[in-house]
Design a protein around this motif. Structure first.
Motif, PDB file in Angstrom:
ATOM      1  N   SER A  52     -28.111   7.203 -13.235  1.00  0.00           N
ATOM      2  CA  SER A  52     -28.693   7.631 -11.957  1.00  0.00           C
ATOM      3  C   SER A  52     -29.304   9.016 -12.086  1.00  0.00           C
ATOM      4  CB  SER A  52     -27.634   7.635 -10.850  1.00  0.00           C
ATOM      5  OG  SER A  52     -26.578   8.534 -11.159  1.00  0.00           O
ATOM      6  N   VAL A  53     -30.328   9.269 -11.259  1.00  0.00           N
ATOM      7  CA  VAL A  53     -30.955  10.581 -11.155  1.00  0.00           C
ATOM      8  C   VAL A  53     -31.094  10.874  -9.661  1.00  0.00           C
ATOM      9  CG1 VAL A  53     -32.960  12.004 -11.677  1.00  0.00           C
ATOM     10  CG2 VAL A  53     -32.228  10.252 -13.303  1.00  0.00           C
ATOM     11  N   GLN A  54     -30.225  11.718  -9.129  1.00  0.00           N
ATOM     12  CA  GLN A  54     -30.185  11.946  -7.691  1.00  0.00           C
ATOM     13  C   GLN A  54     -30.644  13.360  -7.339  1.00  0.00           C
ATOM     14  OE1 GLN A  54     -26.999   9.948  -5.366  1.00  0.00           O
ATOM     15  NE2 GLN A  54     -25.905   9.850  -7.320  1.00  0.00           N
ATOM     16  N   VAL A  55     -31.578  13.417  -6.395  1.00  0.00           N
ATOM     17  CA  VAL A  55     -32.050  14.698  -5.874  1.00  0.00           C
ATOM     18  C   VAL A  55     -31.870  14.703  -4.368  1.00  0.00           C
ATOM     19  CG1 VAL A  55     -33.707  15.086  -7.731  1.00  0.00           C
ATOM     20  CG2 VAL A  55     -34.423  13.843  -5.703  1.00  0.00           C
ATOM     21  N   TYR A  56     -31.574  15.866  -3.827  1.00  0.00           N
ATOM     22  CA  TYR A  56     -31.369  16.012  -2.385  1.00  0.00           C
ATOM     23  C   TYR A  56     -32.685  16.503  -1.778  1.00  0.00           C
ATOM     24  CZ  TYR A  56     -29.048  17.008   2.043  1.00  0.00           C
ATOM     25  OH  TYR A  56     -28.672  16.998   3.364  1.00  0.00           O
ATOM     26  N   ILE A  57     -33.395  15.578  -1.102  1.00  0.00           N
ATOM     27  CA  ILE A  57     -34.674  15.902  -0.487  1.00  0.00           C
ATOM     28  C   ILE A  57     -34.432  16.508   0.882  1.00  0.00           C
ATOM     29  CG2 ILE A  57     -36.922  15.039   0.250  1.00  0.00           C
ATOM     30  CD1 ILE A  57     -36.550  14.733  -2.696  1.00  0.00           C
ATOM     31  N   VAL A  58     -34.886  17.741   1.070  1.00  0.00           N
ATOM     32  CA  VAL A  58     -34.745  18.419   2.362  1.00  0.00           C
ATOM     33  C   VAL A  58     -35.900  18.071   3.284  1.00  0.00           C
ATOM     34  CG1 VAL A  58     -34.609  20.662   3.512  1.00  0.00           C
ATOM     35  CG2 VAL A  58     -33.425  20.293   1.330  1.00  0.00           C
ATOM     36  N   GLY A  59     -37.141  18.197   2.790  1.00  0.00           N
ATOM     37  CA  GLY A  59     -38.278  17.946   3.658  1.00  0.00           C
ATOM     38  C   GLY A  59     -39.587  17.858   2.908  1.00  0.00           C
ATOM     39  N   ILE A  60     -40.599  17.339   3.613  1.00  0.00           N
ATOM     40  CA  ILE A  60     -41.962  17.221   3.099  1.00  0.00           C
ATOM     41  C   ILE A  60     -42.896  17.908   4.083  1.00  0.00           C
ATOM     42  CG2 ILE A  60     -43.733  15.658   2.225  1.00  0.00           C
ATOM     43  CD1 ILE A  60     -41.119  15.229   0.823  1.00  0.00           C
ATOM     44  N   ASP A  61     -43.784  18.758   3.583  1.00  0.00           N
ATOM     45  CA  ASP A  61     -44.759  19.464   4.415  1.00  0.00           C
ATOM     46  C   ASP A  61     -46.160  19.213   3.876  1.00  0.00           C
ATOM     47  OD1 ASP A  61     -42.643  20.835   5.890  1.00  0.00           O
ATOM     48  OD2 ASP A  61     -42.396  22.034   4.076  1.00  0.00           O
ATOM     49  N   ALA A 123     -27.051  15.687  -6.681  1.00  0.00           N
ATOM     50  CA  ALA A 123     -25.999  15.169  -7.564  1.00  0.00           C
ATOM     51  C   ALA A 123     -26.428  15.162  -9.019  1.00  0.00           C
ATOM     52  CB  ALA A 123     -25.602  13.761  -7.120  1.00  0.00           C
ATOM     53  N   GLY A 124     -27.735  15.194  -9.271  1.00  0.00           N
ATOM     54  CA  GLY A 124     -28.226  15.307 -10.637  1.00  0.00           C
ATOM     55  C   GLY A 124     -28.178  13.994 -11.400  1.00  0.00           C
ATOM     56  N   ILE A 125     -27.954  14.096 -12.710  1.00  0.00           N
ATOM     57  CA  ILE A 125     -28.048  12.949 -13.608  1.00  0.00           C
ATOM     58  C   ILE A 125     -26.657  12.534 -14.078  1.00  0.00           C
ATOM     59  CG2 ILE A 125     -28.944  12.163 -15.845  1.00  0.00           C
ATOM     60  CD1 ILE A 125     -31.275  14.102 -15.453  1.00  0.00           C
ATOM     61  N   ARG A 126     -26.445  11.221 -14.079  1.00  0.00           N
ATOM     62  CA  ARG A 126     -25.180  10.684 -14.580  1.00  0.00           C
ATOM     63  C   ARG A 126     -25.484   9.621 -15.633  1.00  0.00           C
ATOM     64  NH1 ARG A 126     -20.030  11.206 -13.029  1.00  0.00           N
ATOM     65  NH2 ARG A 126     -20.724  12.449 -11.247  1.00  0.00           N
ATOM     66  N   PHE A 127     -24.743   9.700 -16.756  1.00  0.00           N
ATOM     67  CA  PHE A 127     -24.923   8.729 -17.823  1.00  0.00           C
ATOM     68  C   PHE A 127     -24.235   7.413 -17.476  1.00  0.00           C
ATOM     69  CE2 PHE A 127     -25.372  12.760 -20.221  1.00  0.00           C
ATOM     70  CZ  PHE A 127     -26.639  12.545 -20.744  1.00  0.00           C
ATOM     71  N   LYS A 128     -24.571   6.354 -18.209  1.00  0.00           N
ATOM     72  CA  LYS A 128     -24.004   5.037 -17.928  1.00  0.00           C
ATOM     73  C   LYS A 128     -22.506   4.975 -18.183  1.00  0.00           C
ATOM     74  CE  LYS A 128     -28.186   2.259 -18.412  1.00  0.00           C
ATOM     75  NZ  LYS A 128     -28.885   1.178 -19.133  1.00  0.00           N
ATOM     76  N   ASN A 129     -21.978   5.892 -18.992  1.00  0.00           N
ATOM     77  CA  ASN A 129     -20.536   5.916 -19.203  1.00  0.00           C
ATOM     78  C   ASN A 129     -19.792   6.658 -18.093  1.00  0.00           C
ATOM     79  OD1 ASN A 129     -21.031   8.612 -19.683  1.00  0.00           O
ATOM     80  ND2 ASN A 129     -20.567   8.552 -21.870  1.00  0.00           N
ATOM     81  N   GLY A 130     -20.560   7.095 -17.072  1.00  0.00           N
ATOM     82  CA  GLY A 130     -19.955   7.754 -15.922  1.00  0.00           C
ATOM     83  C   GLY A 130     -19.911   9.265 -15.996  1.00  0.00           C
ATOM     84  N   SER A 131     -20.204   9.834 -17.153  1.00  0.00           N
ATOM     85  CA  SER A 131     -20.128  11.281 -17.288  1.00  0.00           C
ATOM     86  C   SER A 131     -21.387  11.948 -16.747  1.00  0.00           C
ATOM     87  CB  SER A 131     -19.932  11.668 -18.759  1.00  0.00           C
ATOM     88  OG  SER A 131     -21.050  11.255 -19.527  1.00  0.00           O
ATOM     89  N   PRO A 132     -21.235  13.127 -16.117  1.00  0.00           N
ATOM     90  CA  PRO A 132     -22.410  13.837 -15.598  1.00  0.00           C
ATOM     91  C   PRO A 132     -23.153  14.555 -16.721  1.00  0.00           C
ATOM     92  CG  PRO A 132     -20.429  15.093 -15.152  1.00  0.00           C
ATOM     93  CD  PRO A 132     -19.972  13.799 -15.769  1.00  0.00           C
ATOM     94  N   ALA A 133     -24.464  14.617 -16.594  1.00  0.00           N
ATOM     95  CA  ALA A 133     -25.281  15.351 -17.559  1.00  0.00           C
ATOM     96  C   ALA A 133     -25.466  16.790 -17.079  1.00  0.00           C
ATOM     97  CB  ALA A 133     -26.636  14.678 -17.724  1.00  0.00           C
TER      98      ALA A 133
END
Length: 381
Positions: A52-61, A123-133
């Motif tokens: 997964s690659v998760q970013v927290y989107i606040v807004g678009i202008d 949350a950022g990037i997580r590898f398939k083995n569950g560990s965070p990058a």
């Protein structure tokens, strides 16, 4: 001026079997101002080990003024979406979109878009083995990032759908310092979805490396721009059946390149004449053959007249290893435009003699590469 709905879509242009058509603006109250709806999409992330690659989107202008890079803080920005939520970019594939919201804007042409991300909350990037990058965001808290607007986005009185294409593969650069971390450099573009078309097809391989069949996990890229300024606009990956789709491309002619997955026995492919029309689907199927080696000329593709640049030829064998002992033969195909002096087997230098387009070839056995050099006038002389 009237105000209209602008729909914003977050799009992650990754490969997947599913695809949703662009959401419409139907169902909105007739008395409302025009709306702009925003969606987000994302180009494929190049690493099979990432979950997964998760970013927290606040807004678009958006803004009617172009973002020159120095005036962004003083520009008048209109907020069109404020999702304030985590988005997994890897779930947005082959044109699948995530609606970020709908905001009111004035009917106009918008020349600048910015995305605000809370990097601390991402949350950022997580590898398939569950560990965070490890992700180096190169910032903290809420950071605003300029979006590449390839052409002014026209918002009519009836509203529009803007697609925000978030290129994961180029935004998160892996292991550039040799420490296994990801460095974040936002690579995002925005288009009016109504003005776009797409390229789709199947990547397969011939019998040169075994039975013919589909190529999974190949990277497919669309290059836009022009002879002196080609750049990647969209990237996708093939699914298990070899299918891919590059969505939300403005009309024009693109270079489409296909790179096989790592540790593959296949070579790459390149087609420099793939046309896209608004509202149309362009089919482009590609067949890869076994990799037999390659030659690559490293050198500038544009020069000013009466200048000299260095050239270097790299020869790679069928085992994907550089062969520094290979014999290289250089050739100047356009001697009226370019002058070529060979320094050694791998090295040469080229001088621009006249305005125009010239070609330099480096060959090693049956392998060859051609560097096309565009020569422009030098106004300083």
């Amino acid at each position: 001026m009237s105000r209209l709905p602008l729909a914003l879509l977050a799009v992650a242009l990754l490969t997947a079997a599913c695809y949703k058509d662009d959401p419409t603006l139907s169902g909105l109250p007739a008395h409302r101002k025009p709306m702009a709806k925003v969606f987000l999409t994302d180009d494929p992330f190049p690493f099979d080990s990432v979950q997964s690659v998760q970013v927290y989107i606040v807004g678009i202008d958006v803004s009617t003024r172009p973002d020159t890079g120095t005036s962004a803080d003083s520009m008048h920005w209109v907020s069109v979406a404020a999702p304030h939520r985590q988005i997994d970019l890897l779930t947005l594939q082959q044109g699948l979109t995530d609606s970020l919201g709908i905001g009111e804007v004035t009917a106009d042409q918008y020349k600048a878009v910015r995305v605000t991300i809370n990097v601390d909350a991402s949350a950022g990037i997580r590898f398939k083995n569950g560990s965070p990058a490890v992700v180096r965001w190169n910032g903290s808290g809420q950071e605003s990032y300029a979006v590449f607007v390839q052409a002014p986005i026209s918002i009519p009185d009836t509203g529009a759908v803007i697609v925000i294409d978030f290129d994961v593969g180029r935004s998160f650069v892996y292991n550039q310092l040799g420490d296994g971390a990801f460095d974040f450099f936002a690579a995002i573009r925005a288009v009016n979805s109504a003005a776009t078309g797409d390229i789709s097809g199947t990547v397969s391989h011939d019998t040169s490396a075994g039975p013919a069949g589909p190529v999974a996990d190949a990277t497919v890229s669309a290059w836009g721009g022009g002879p002196n300024n080609w750049f990647i606009l969209s990237t996708g990956k093939t699914d298990a059946a070899g299918h891919y789709r590059l969505a939300y491309l403005l009309p024009g002619t693109y270079i489409v390149g296909v790179s096989p997955p790592s540790r593959s026995d296949f070579g790459s492919a390149l087609d420099s004449n793939v046309a896209v029309n608004a509202g149309a689907h362009t089919t482009h199927n590609v067949t890869l053959s076994a990799f037999r080696g390659s030659v690559l000329i490293q050198g500038a593709a544009s020069m000013l007249v009466n200048h000299t640049n260095p050239l270097e030829a790299f020869v790679v064998n069928a085992q994907h290893q550089q062969d520094t002992t290979a014999v290289v033969v250089w050739q100047d195909l356009d001697t009226a435009i370019l002058g070529l002096v060979v320094d050694s087997a791998r090295f040469a230098h080229v001088t621009s003699k006249a305005v125009g387009t010239g070609r330099i070839v480096a060959a090693s056995g049956a392998l060859a590469d051609t560097l096309v050099i565009h020569v422009a006038p030098d106004s300083t002389r």
